[in-house]
Design a protein around this motif. Structure first.
Motif, short mmCIF file in Angstrom:
data_model
loop_
_atom_site.label_atom_id
_atom_site.label_comp_id
_atom_site.label_asym_id
_atom_site.label_seq_id
_atom_site.Cartn_x
_atom_site.Cartn_y
_atom_site.Cartn_z
N MET A 1 0.85 -1.19 0.00
CA MET A 1 0.00 0.00 0.00
C MET A 1 0.88 1.24 0.00
O MET A 1 1.92 1.27 0.66
N PRO A 2 0.51 2.28 -0.75
CA PRO A 2 1.33 3.48 -0.73
C PRO A 2 1.33 4.12 0.65
O PRO A 2 0.34 4.10 1.37
N MET A 3 2.48 4.74 0.98
CA MET A 3 2.60 5.39 2.28
C MET A 3 1.84 6.71 2.30
O MET A 3 1.37 7.15 3.34
N THR A 4 1.75 7.37 1.14
CA THR A 4 1.04 8.63 1.04
C THR A 4 0.20 8.62 -0.21
O THR A 4 0.42 7.82 -1.12
N GLN A 5 -0.75 9.53 -0.27
CA GLN A 5 -1.57 9.67 -1.47
C GLN A 5 -0.97 10.79 -2.32
O GLN A 5 -0.69 11.87 -1.82
N PHE A 6 -0.75 10.50 -3.60
CA PHE A 6 -0.15 11.48 -4.49
C PHE A 6 -1.16 11.92 -5.52
O PHE A 6 -1.67 11.10 -6.29
N ALA A 7 -1.48 13.20 -5.53
CA ALA A 7 -2.43 13.74 -6.50
C ALA A 7 -1.74 13.90 -7.85
O ALA A 7 -0.60 14.35 -7.91
N SER A 50 5.59 2.19 -11.73
CA SER A 50 5.07 1.19 -10.79
C SER A 50 5.60 1.45 -9.37
O SER A 50 4.83 1.41 -8.39
N VAL A 51 6.91 1.74 -9.26
CA VAL A 51 7.49 2.03 -7.95
C VAL A 51 6.85 3.28 -7.36
O VAL A 51 6.55 3.35 -6.16
N ALA A 52 6.63 4.29 -8.22
CA ALA A 52 6.03 5.54 -7.75
C ALA A 52 4.60 5.33 -7.25
O ALA A 52 4.20 5.90 -6.22
N ARG A 53 3.83 4.52 -7.97
CA ARG A 53 2.46 4.25 -7.52
C ARG A 53 2.45 3.57 -6.16
O ARG A 53 1.64 3.90 -5.29
N GLU A 54 3.36 2.60 -5.97
CA GLU A 54 3.42 1.90 -4.69
C GLU A 54 3.76 2.85 -3.55
O GLU A 54 3.27 2.70 -2.42
N ALA A 55 4.61 3.84 -3.85
CA ALA A 55 5.05 4.77 -2.82
C ALA A 55 4.16 5.99 -2.70
O ALA A 55 4.35 6.81 -1.80
N GLY A 56 3.19 6.14 -3.62
CA GLY A 56 2.38 7.35 -3.62
C GLY A 56 3.22 8.57 -3.93
O GLY A 56 3.05 9.64 -3.33
#
Length: 344
Positions: A1-7, A50-56
């Protein structure tokens, strides 16, 4: 799950590190030259996304302009598949949030690999993760190897992913060099398949000798960079005019029937009239029809041009998109008939 939500962010193109936006800090960076942004490059970009989505986190590309080989060998500049503006257009189509294009000079090439990591990647970009291809090198004497970057990541606390080569359906590696070779041989089908979208050229429309008008085939004349390694011949094309795509046929070569002069890219747009002089025009190349040849008479040349036009119309009418990136880059031109007056 991502640690933060990224808009989601609008795509940004940056050529100055001092203008690097805070919104991209602590992001995932894909590093490379990315000339062509072909299927092999997109394997790197897809992992970064993909890595960015996982990390938000945001994801962006870090690239270099001009091409390093052109800096070290200015007398033999590289045939660019995607100049900076086109590269940014294709990178945006992949879903990235931006591109940072660092000016590449001999002075920049002399930066120590450690300084590139500490001062740029960590100091200014504040990256959380770097993704590169297996053959990426950086820093003075190319000391910055993939292994060096992995060790730096362990020491400095950022993630690193090294991506293996991407092969095509025949098991051959996808590379910019291979695409340039295909274009030089007139193998547009292979070049476009390796790119994953249809390749285009872009230049200012210049005045010519108006000979095409006398033949009943007026042309928009584009002088491509002299290092352009596209095979001389006849092509089915679509040109972007005022936001719409118009079908046409193009000749790239020296006009052996007439003057055998400097290479020129001449585009005849079907069912179009208008003044294009002085305007930049992008031309998507869909198919190679035949080599350039010399004719014994003007009548024979016109008869062949009639056949070329019919073949180009047929080729353009049967286009289908090569994928989502082709649709994003070329829009309505990616498939079926054109969406302007020149539609097949």
């Amino acid at each position: 799950m991502p640690m933060t939500q990224f808009a989601p962010l609008p795509f940004v193109s940056i050529a100055d590190l001092d203008a690097f936006p805070a919104a991209l800090e602590h992001g995932v960076v894909a590093i490379g030259n990315f000339d062509g942004v072909h299927r092999g490059h997109r394997a790197v970009l897809d992992i970064a996304l993909s890595v960015a989505r996982e990390a938000g986190a945001p994801a962006y590309a870090l690239t270099f302009e001009p091409h390093p080989r052109s800096v070290f060998n200015p007398d033999r500049p590289v045939f660019r598949l995607t100049p900076a503006e086109m590269k940014a257009r294709v990178l945006a189509a992949t879903g990235l949030n931006g591109v940072v294009s660092l000016p590449f000079t001999r002075e920049f090439a002399g930066i120590e690999a450690e300084a590139f990591v500490h001062d740029i990647l960590r100091g200014q970009l504040k990256i959380r993760h770097a993704v590169t291809g297996y053959d990426f090198h950086f820093g003075r004497a190319r000391r910055g190897t993939p292994g060096f970057l992995e060790e730096a990541g362990r020491t400095d606390g950022f993630g690193v992913t090294i991506v293996s080569p991407e092969n095509d359906e025949a098991g051959e590696a996808v590379s910019s060099t291979r695409i340039r070779a295909a274009l030089a041989e007139g193998d547009i089908a292979l070049a476009n398949a390796l790119l994953g979208y249809r390749w285009s050229v872009e230049a200012e429309v210049r005045h010519g000798d108006k000979r095409g008008r006398d033949l009943g085939y007026p042309t928009a004349n584009l002088a491509l960079p002299p290092e352009t390694g596209l095979a001389h011949g006849i092509y089915a094309v679509r040109a972007e005019v005022d936001g719409r795509w118009i079908d046409g046929v193009a000749s790239h070569g020296r006009r052996p029937t007439f003057d055998n002069g400097a290479p020129l890219f001449e585009v005849h747009l079907f069912d179009f009239s208008g003044d294009l002089y002085g305007r930049r025009m992008r031309v998507m190349i869909a198919a190679y029809l035949r080599p350039e040849e010399q004719f014994d008479s003007i009548e024979a040349l016109i008869a062949q041009m009639d056949r070329d036009s019919a073949e180009a119309r047929a080729a353009l009418a049967s286009l289908v998109p090569l994928g989502s990136v082709d649709l994003a880059v070329n829009g309505a031109a990616a498939g079926g008939g054109g969406d302007g007056d020149g539609g097949a």
